[in-house]
Enzyme design. Sequence first.
Site, short mmCIF file in Angstrom:
data_model
loop_
_atom_site.label_atom_id
_atom_site.label_comp_id
_atom_site.label_asym_id
_atom_site.label_seq_id
_atom_site.Cartn_x
_atom_site.Cartn_y
_atom_site.Cartn_z
CB SER A 144 -0.95 -0.05 1.20
OG SER A 144 -1.94 0.93 1.10
CG ASP A 358 6.27 24.69 0.66
OD1 ASP A 358 5.36 23.93 1.06
OD2 ASP A 358 7.09 25.24 1.44
CG HIS A 411 -5.41 -2.43 -0.09
ND1 HIS A 411 -4.84 -1.78 -1.16
CD2 HIS A 411 -4.77 -1.99 1.02
CE1 HIS A 411 -3.90 -0.95 -0.71
NE2 HIS A 411 -3.84 -1.07 0.60
#
Length: 433
Positions: A144, A358, A411
């Site tokens: 993951s 940023d 998953h």
Amino acid sequence: MSVTYRQPGVVLTDHHFTVPLDHDDPAGESIGLYGREVVASDKAGQDLPWLLYLQGGPGFGAHRFVGRQAWLARALEDHRVLLLDQRGTGHSTPANRQTLPLRGGPAEQADYLTHFRADSIVRDCEAIRPVVTGGAPWTVLGQSFGGFCTVAYLSTHPEGLAAAVVTGGLPSLHAHADDVYRAAYPRIERKVAAHYARYPQDVERARRVADHLLTHDVVLPNGYRCTVEAFQSLGIVLGGSEGSHRLHFLLEHAFVPTAQGPALSDAFLEEAQGLLSYAGHPLYAVLHEAVYAQDDRPTAWSAERVRAEFPQFDAAKALAGDGPLLFTGESVHPWMFGSDPALRPLRETADLLAARTDWRPLYDPARLADNEVPVAAAVYHDDMYVDAQHSLETARAVRGLRTWVTDEFEHDGVRAGGPRVLDRLLALTRDEV
């Protein structure tokens, strides 16, 4: 100092490392990392190649195995394994509501946490690799979010990798968080529909719980305010192999009769608390959307904004009609920082991270296009947490990457599938399949 001890079939050694908080300022502040070495008892004296495990998340320490559970059994056949607690998690220097005020106010906390993404985790790995392996490259298994870190590793320090294995974790190289969630909500809706097809009785049960929460102020034992949105977020379990069954068993004992009428049972509230609380993994909430940020666009609470584009998830509208209540999945929302006592002190910090513009790039497409490291990835056909199409686009962008696309697992396939998933992927990296 390292400490060695035993569990059935394995020898364990605790390792503690010191790394810079900011790898661009190696003489500045340092933080601690913890890793647990695991080797099969009958191979403890052998010179074996190393496999580094990067846990999913963000914000979770490495899984605490007992003996040779799940994929670890396969890894130990021919590797020493390092289970790394990524910075801020587990037994590494913690970052949570208790420790972050030591940094100062929300602005200082947010600046500090910018050093807890995949790029810094990869540089940690490279800093400790010479100590662990003597300088030899190692194989990395990324599950993951650990897969996100693995792709960042391939982008920046491929010389440190003998091979790379990714399970359910090939990220988009370019997608903004908005793109991630626009792809996610339809997948979540499909998972909910599959759950109700399996357990049709849960349609009415879920509606009844949601209606109760819309008309009652419910507080969990730890002080978590359980709203209908919080209840919907229990759908996060639907992405795991046993998640649908777990949700069903939770709903079947939701109510008990009381002198004041039906009320949510203590058993329901206790189990819901365990699923909803971020006390054990606060960085999952605080940094969740930041794992997708790598340009001058703020994430700006992406999951919350994008959810508004999918009105079928509105609980009040669902209850006003006769349709099913839709659960949500792996998404973090501003209301969580008001509901969860573990997150409340971090709300302003999270707001500042959501507004940040940023962010550094996490991946290098040009370098990935020239990749020479053997890489294999399991892509789960309808993974609720990581979009399969995004993963396949990335797979095509990484030179030599071999995929195993399957709907046999959810998953958590590398855990639920035992040794089989890792065995197949290691074989792919060796051209044995």
